[in-house]
Scaffold this active site. Sequence first.
Site, PDB file in Angstrom:
ATOM      1  N   SER A 156       5.073   1.030  -3.708  1.00 19.50           N
ATOM      2  CA  SER A 156       3.798   0.566  -4.268  1.00 19.50           C
ATOM      3  C   SER A 156       3.597   1.105  -5.674  1.00 19.50           C
ATOM      4  CB  SER A 156       2.642   1.035  -3.378  1.00 19.50           C
ATOM      5  OG  SER A 156       1.414   0.847  -4.043  1.00 19.50           O
ATOM      6  N   TYR A 179       1.201  -4.015 -10.002  1.00 13.94           N
ATOM      7  CA  TYR A 179      -0.119  -4.555 -10.342  1.00 13.94           C
ATOM      8  C   TYR A 179      -0.169  -4.614 -11.856  1.00 13.94           C
ATOM      9  CZ  TYR A 179      -2.171  -4.004  -5.690  1.00 13.94           C
ATOM     10  OH  TYR A 179      -2.475  -4.131  -4.352  1.00 13.94           O
ATOM     11  N   THR A 205       2.337  -8.510  -7.289  1.00 16.69           N
ATOM     12  CA  THR A 205       1.267  -8.872  -6.341  1.00 16.69           C
ATOM     13  C   THR A 205       0.265  -9.767  -7.052  1.00 16.69           C
ATOM     14  OG1 THR A 205       1.602  -6.830  -5.140  1.00 16.69           O
ATOM     15  CG2 THR A 205      -0.517  -7.921  -4.817  1.00 16.69           C
ATOM     16  N   LYS A 277       4.208 -11.856  -4.615  1.00 11.85           N
ATOM     17  CA  LYS A 277       3.681 -11.469  -3.302  1.00 11.85           C
ATOM     18  C   LYS A 277       2.220 -11.887  -3.203  1.00 11.85           C
ATOM     19  CE  LYS A 277       2.778  -7.309  -0.526  1.00 11.85           C
ATOM     20  NZ  LYS A 277       1.340  -7.050  -0.732  1.00 11.85           N
ATOM     21  N   HIS A 301      -2.047  -9.853   2.026  1.00 14.87           N
ATOM     22  CA  HIS A 301      -2.329  -8.460   1.688  1.00 14.87           C
ATOM     23  C   HIS A 301      -2.827  -7.694   2.925  1.00 14.87           C
ATOM     24  CE1 HIS A 301      -2.923  -6.055  -2.166  1.00 14.87           C
ATOM     25  NE2 HIS A 301      -3.285  -5.189  -1.240  1.00 14.87           N
TER      26      HIS A 301
HETATM   27  C1  LIG Z   1      -3.148   0.810   3.411  1.00 19.87           C
HETATM   28  C2  LIG Z   1      -2.549  -0.357   2.694  1.00 19.87           C
HETATM   29  C3  LIG Z   1      -2.251  -0.243   1.351  1.00 19.87           C
HETATM   30  C4  LIG Z   1      -1.676  -1.312   0.682  1.00 19.87           C
HETATM   31  N1  LIG Z   1      -1.310  -1.162  -0.616  1.00 19.87           N
HETATM   32  C5  LIG Z   1      -0.711  -2.172  -1.250  1.00 19.87           C
HETATM   33  C6  LIG Z   1      -0.266  -2.011  -2.571  1.00 19.87           C
HETATM   34  O1  LIG Z   1      -0.388  -0.954  -3.175  1.00 19.87           O
HETATM   35  N2  LIG Z   1       0.305  -3.087  -3.171  1.00 19.87           N
HETATM   36  C7  LIG Z   1       0.473  -4.288  -2.527  1.00 19.87           C
HETATM   37  O2  LIG Z   1       1.002  -5.223  -3.110  1.00 19.87           O
HETATM   38  N3  LIG Z   1       0.097  -4.443  -1.257  1.00 19.87           N
HETATM   39  C8  LIG Z   1      -0.480  -3.426  -0.606  1.00 19.87           C
HETATM   40  N4  LIG Z   1      -0.839  -3.580   0.698  1.00 19.87           N
HETATM   41  C9  LIG Z   1      -0.499  -4.830   1.424  1.00 19.87           C
HETATM   42  C10 LIG Z   1       0.897  -4.686   2.067  1.00 19.87           C
HETATM   43  O3  LIG Z   1       1.899  -4.749   1.099  1.00 19.87           O
HETATM   44  C11 LIG Z   1       1.171  -5.829   3.052  1.00 19.87           C
HETATM   45  O4  LIG Z   1       0.911  -7.048   2.447  1.00 19.87           O
HETATM   46  C12 LIG Z   1       0.376  -5.708   4.357  1.00 19.87           C
HETATM   47  O5  LIG Z   1       0.183  -4.378   4.711  1.00 19.87           O
HETATM   48  C13 LIG Z   1       1.100  -6.453   5.467  1.00 19.87           C
HETATM   49  O6  LIG Z   1       0.337  -6.466   6.622  1.00 19.87           O
HETATM   50  P1  LIG Z   1       0.540  -5.422   7.846  1.00 19.87           P
HETATM   51  O7  LIG Z   1      -0.108  -4.142   7.403  1.00 19.87           O
HETATM   52  O8  LIG Z   1      -0.177  -6.094   8.945  1.00 19.87           O
HETATM   53  O9  LIG Z   1       2.012  -5.277   8.073  1.00 19.87           O
HETATM   54  C14 LIG Z   1      -1.429  -2.529   1.372  1.00 19.87           C
HETATM   55  C15 LIG Z   1      -1.739  -2.632   2.728  1.00 19.87           C
HETATM   56  C16 LIG Z   1      -2.282  -1.556   3.394  1.00 19.87           C
HETATM   57  C17 LIG Z   1      -2.564  -1.677   4.863  1.00 19.87           C
HETATM   58  C1  LIG Z   2      -4.839   0.932  -4.877  1.00 20.23           C
HETATM   59  C2  LIG Z   2      -5.070  -0.328  -4.073  1.00 20.23           C
HETATM   60  C3  LIG Z   2      -5.317  -1.488  -4.989  1.00 20.23           C
HETATM   61  C4  LIG Z   2      -3.930  -0.494  -3.128  1.00 20.23           C
HETATM   62  C5  LIG Z   2      -3.988  -1.728  -2.296  1.00 20.23           C
HETATM   63  O1  LIG Z   2      -3.399  -2.714  -2.632  1.00 20.23           O
HETATM   64  C6  LIG Z   2      -4.731  -1.768  -1.057  1.00 20.23           C
HETATM   65  O2  LIG Z   2      -5.413  -0.802  -0.704  1.00 20.23           O
HETATM   66  O3  LIG Z   2      -4.693  -2.816  -0.387  1.00 20.23           O
END
Ligand SMILES: Cc1cc2nc3c(=O)[nH]c(=O)nc-3n(C[C@H](O)[C@H](O)[C@H](O)COP(=O)(O)O)c2cc1C
Ligand SMILES: CC(C)CC(=O)C(=O)O
Length: 412
Positions: A156, A179, A205, A277, A301
């Site tokens: 990330s 990002y 993303t 993404k 997401h």
């Molecule tokens: C706690 C958390 C933080 C995330 N942070 C990011 C991130 O920094 N960048 C991003 O592109 N997606 C982020 N995502 C989305 C994940 O990349 C992904 O799309 C998602 O978690 C997939 O669903 P799942 O948790 O059901 O497997 C985040 C998701 C969660 C749960």
């Molecule tokens: C720092 C945030 C933008 C990270 C993220 O993508 C999330 O929490 O879903």
Amino acid sequence: MLLKLILQGEMVVCAGAGADYRHLFSSASNFSGQPLHQFSSALYSIGNMVVEVVNVSEFQQLAKEILPKMYYDYFTGGAEDEHTLRENLEAFRRITFRPRVLIDVSRTNLSTNILGFDMSSPIMVAPTAFHSLAYSEGEVATAKAAAATNTIMVLSYSSTRTIEEVASSCNGIRFFQLYVYKRRDVSAILVQRAERNGYKAIVLTVDTPKLGRRWRDIKNKMVAPQLKNFDGLFSTEVVAEKGSNLEAFASQTLDSSLNWKDIEWLKSITNLPILLKGVLTAEDAVKAVEVGVAGVIVSNHGARQLDFVPATISVLEEVVQAVGGRIPVLLDGGIRRGTDVFKALALGAQAVLIGRPVIYGLAAKGQYGVTRVIEMLRDELERTMSLCGCCSVKDITRNHVRTERDKLQSLL
Ligand SMILES: Cc1cc2nc3c(=O)[nH]c(=O)nc-3n(C[C@H](O)[C@H](O)[C@H](O)COP(=O)(O)O)c2cc1C
Ligand SMILES: CC(C)CC(=O)C(=O)O
């Protein structure tokens, strides 16, 4: 599914199918929630019993016990009514199998490759922020687990360990998630650092021009950690008077003017392949192909952005058909079982990514927990393949599953 108990070295089967283990994990007054480090497997103590964790949802229960509420809520929660959050899981449950029999499945092979990079199975690590809130070693522990299981990790942009720390921690194929910030110079510097440090692709993303509204973070006044990647570039310290500090941080930093023309800008600052993404429609999938990206990830997401978008598995086929095999299509969102992975592959995904399951494994048992989560899903996929009559991931076809739409069409 059975919960296995190991009592003084003896394995005893103790709990039944599809269970909600909250009564075991949380109301057991003497549950320590602590991993038992003397055992080299995912074992936990409940009173005088030792419990082996056997699936992702049990890792989630442990994470809930171990993490402070603010962090557990941040990792687990979704946007607004969390309708899509539930739907991401439910939509998988509505797809059933059409298994084929009398096929020699004595040898199965789960290996695959993405953009020319080999993996032991089509299960990758999704980019998720702030791993050090789950476990002190943070993204370094996750990277070691991904490397040990020979899978690709997407780091990330909001990682708590730096691009360089993760790169030097172990060998492994890694992509870097991006990002685009208002300070584009900062985003460009991070892309270039990722490229210099051996990351193999940029995952841009595209579903976050603004942060989704997450009530849990607002109520908990979620505080985002300092991000070392930005040391010397700009301060990541934000103090919100009320509500989510993370939301305040995101609205100060994210560039909501990002648009299709900016793919050219991104291409001009990196030689790495770019994956988008957050694609959920045929229209955007076609545009993605037209602007020349290397792949798309069907993602909402983890239901943290726009509530009431469909479950990702429900729109996968639409995107796959629009792309027409010109670039790989990947999927994330709601993968909790090997059967889910199989369903996504049957509907045209080349691989899937897992977000929260990795965090739960990490919170429960660090590197070992993440390794177990990946292995468990891989083992479940392998069994599903055998029981459906598939020896390799290439053998998995559209005919192996039956969707809601198939059921409706068969009535016409
Ligand atoms: C706690 C958390 C933080 C995330 N942070 C990011 C991130 O920094 N960048 C991003 O592109 N997606 C982020 N995502 C989305 C994940 O990349 C992904 O799309 C998602 O978690 C997939 O669903 P799942 O948790 O059901 O497997 C985040 C998701 C969660 C749960
Ligand atoms: C720092 C945030 C933008 C990270 C993220 O993508 C999330 O929490 O879903």
